[in-house]
Write a protein that holds these residues in place. Structure first.
Motif, short mmCIF file in Angstrom:
data_model
loop_
_atom_site.label_atom_id
_atom_site.label_comp_id
_atom_site.label_asym_id
_atom_site.label_seq_id
_atom_site.Cartn_x
_atom_site.Cartn_y
_atom_site.Cartn_z
N TRP A 163 0.85 -1.19 0.00
CA TRP A 163 0.00 0.00 0.00
C TRP A 163 0.88 1.25 0.00
O TRP A 163 1.87 1.31 0.71
N ARG A 225 -3.28 -0.13 -5.13
CA ARG A 225 -2.74 -0.18 -3.78
C ARG A 225 -2.32 1.22 -3.31
O ARG A 225 -1.58 1.35 -2.35
N LYS A 310 -10.46 0.41 1.62
CA LYS A 310 -9.49 -0.62 1.20
C LYS A 310 -10.05 -2.02 1.43
O LYS A 310 -9.84 -2.93 0.63
#
Length: 340
Positions: A163, A225, A310
């Motif tokens: 991420w 990401r 997310k």
């Protein structure tokens, strides 16, 4: 700060370098509820020291007891299961009928942990293939979106900065946001071309750049990401960067500001070549409503919303700042000035 998975790898490398026998334990499959997700890791040293976690503690206790009573005798990886019966599930803190399957890998120089850490230091996304029969390890570049895979022959795990977070603005709120995001395994970049804001601004492990934010957005080639958070309140810095970010695959794009300021921002962005669908991806006022007032609490609010997005939490279950109602009799201007 390092994520717990990185700490497991670093500690394992230190044990290997010091000549200790040690093992890396990875959760590879679960049935029913499980205290830890697939991919969670734990490392155990020959003296019974552990780092990481694969359960609520009871499985760790059993692993430690076995090492202390029997030593470390594995020469190749082994797959073990806990919690197959109701009695075992109760003993190991799993729900009745729950099961957790672990890969236990004896570590040595051929495990290539030190090499893996070197590649992670270069912010690479790395695929580690462990041959479950021989214990041989191969390292290669992982594809974006790659996930852990286990077969009868091999376990393939993915390591690295899965991420990324770009923070526009180097103010006080950015500092708290960067610190917490780094602890959550984000690779954080802070962008601010204003020299007066960059002076004296530093967070360990965070890259600070001074190019224009929209140039940074383009150079980062944002993927699924990636997240972008604009915190400057300055349209000259925020708007072009937000425009480019909203065209990208970034999973989250947000900007600080009141409802009124965000409404004006959306009007400005529509003057660029954004579609209504792209603009609808903009989060603002930013963050979930948790009654936050201080910079540290606002940072938590922002990361809470990022985490929910997310993890695929339905928007109907979220209460963002943008949706918080004005209390009866409350001054609307006061609410606008306090929103983030």
């Amino acid at each position: 700060m390092d994520s717990i998975d990185l700490e497991v790898l670093k500690t394992s490398a230190a044990w290997i370098a010091a000549g200790h026998r040690c093992e890396l334990i990875t959760v590879i499959k679960t049935w029913g509820s499980s205290p830890r997700p697939i991919g969670a890791t734990l490392a155990i040293c020959d003296d019974g020291t552990v780092i990481g976690s694969v359960s609520g503690g009871c499985i760790e206790d059993d692993l430690i007891a076995r090492v202390r009573n029997e030593g470390m005798r594995r020469a190749v990886p082994e797959i073990v299961s806990y919690g197959i019966t109701a009695d075992e599930a109760h003993r190991f803190g799993l729900p009745c009928g729950g099961t957790i399957e672990l890969a236990i890998e004896p570590l040595s120089q051929r495990s290539r942990i030190a090499e893996l850490l070197e590649r992670l230091e270069r912010h690479e996304l790395v695929q580690r293939r462990l041959d479950l029969h021989s214990g041989d390890v191969d390292l290669s570049k992982a594809a974006p979106g790659a996930q852990m895979q286990v077969s009868e022959r091999a376990m393939v795990s993915v390591h690295g900065p899965r991420w990324r977070l770009l923070i526009i603005g180097a103010g006080q709120l950015s500092r708290f946001l960067a610190q917490i995001a780094t602890a959550m395994d984000y690779h954080v970049t802070v962008c601010d071309p204003r020299e007066e804001y960059r002076a004296g601004w530093q967070v360990d492990g965070v890259q600070l750049v001074h190019d224009m934010p929209d140039d940074i957005v383009l150079s980062m080639q944002l993927d699924r990401r990636s997240a972008v958070v604009a915190l400057t309140h300055d349209p000259k810095l925020d708007d072009l960067a937000l425009m480019e970010a909203l065209k990208s695959d970034a999973f989250y794009v947000g900007a600080i500001g009141s409802r009124l300021n965000n409404s004006k921002r959306r009007e400005r962005l529509l003057q660029f070549d954004l579609t209504p669908e792209q603009l609808a991806r903009l989060h603002g006022p930013i963050g979930l409503y948790i009654g936050s007032k201080t910079p540290s609490e606002i940072a938590i609010s922002i990361l809470a919303e990022m985490t929910a997005i997310k993890n695929g939490v339905p928007t109907a279950m979220l209460i963002p700042h943008a949706a918080t109602p004005t209390a009866p009799g409350e001054n609307a201007c006061a609410v606008e000035s306090g929103a983030v």
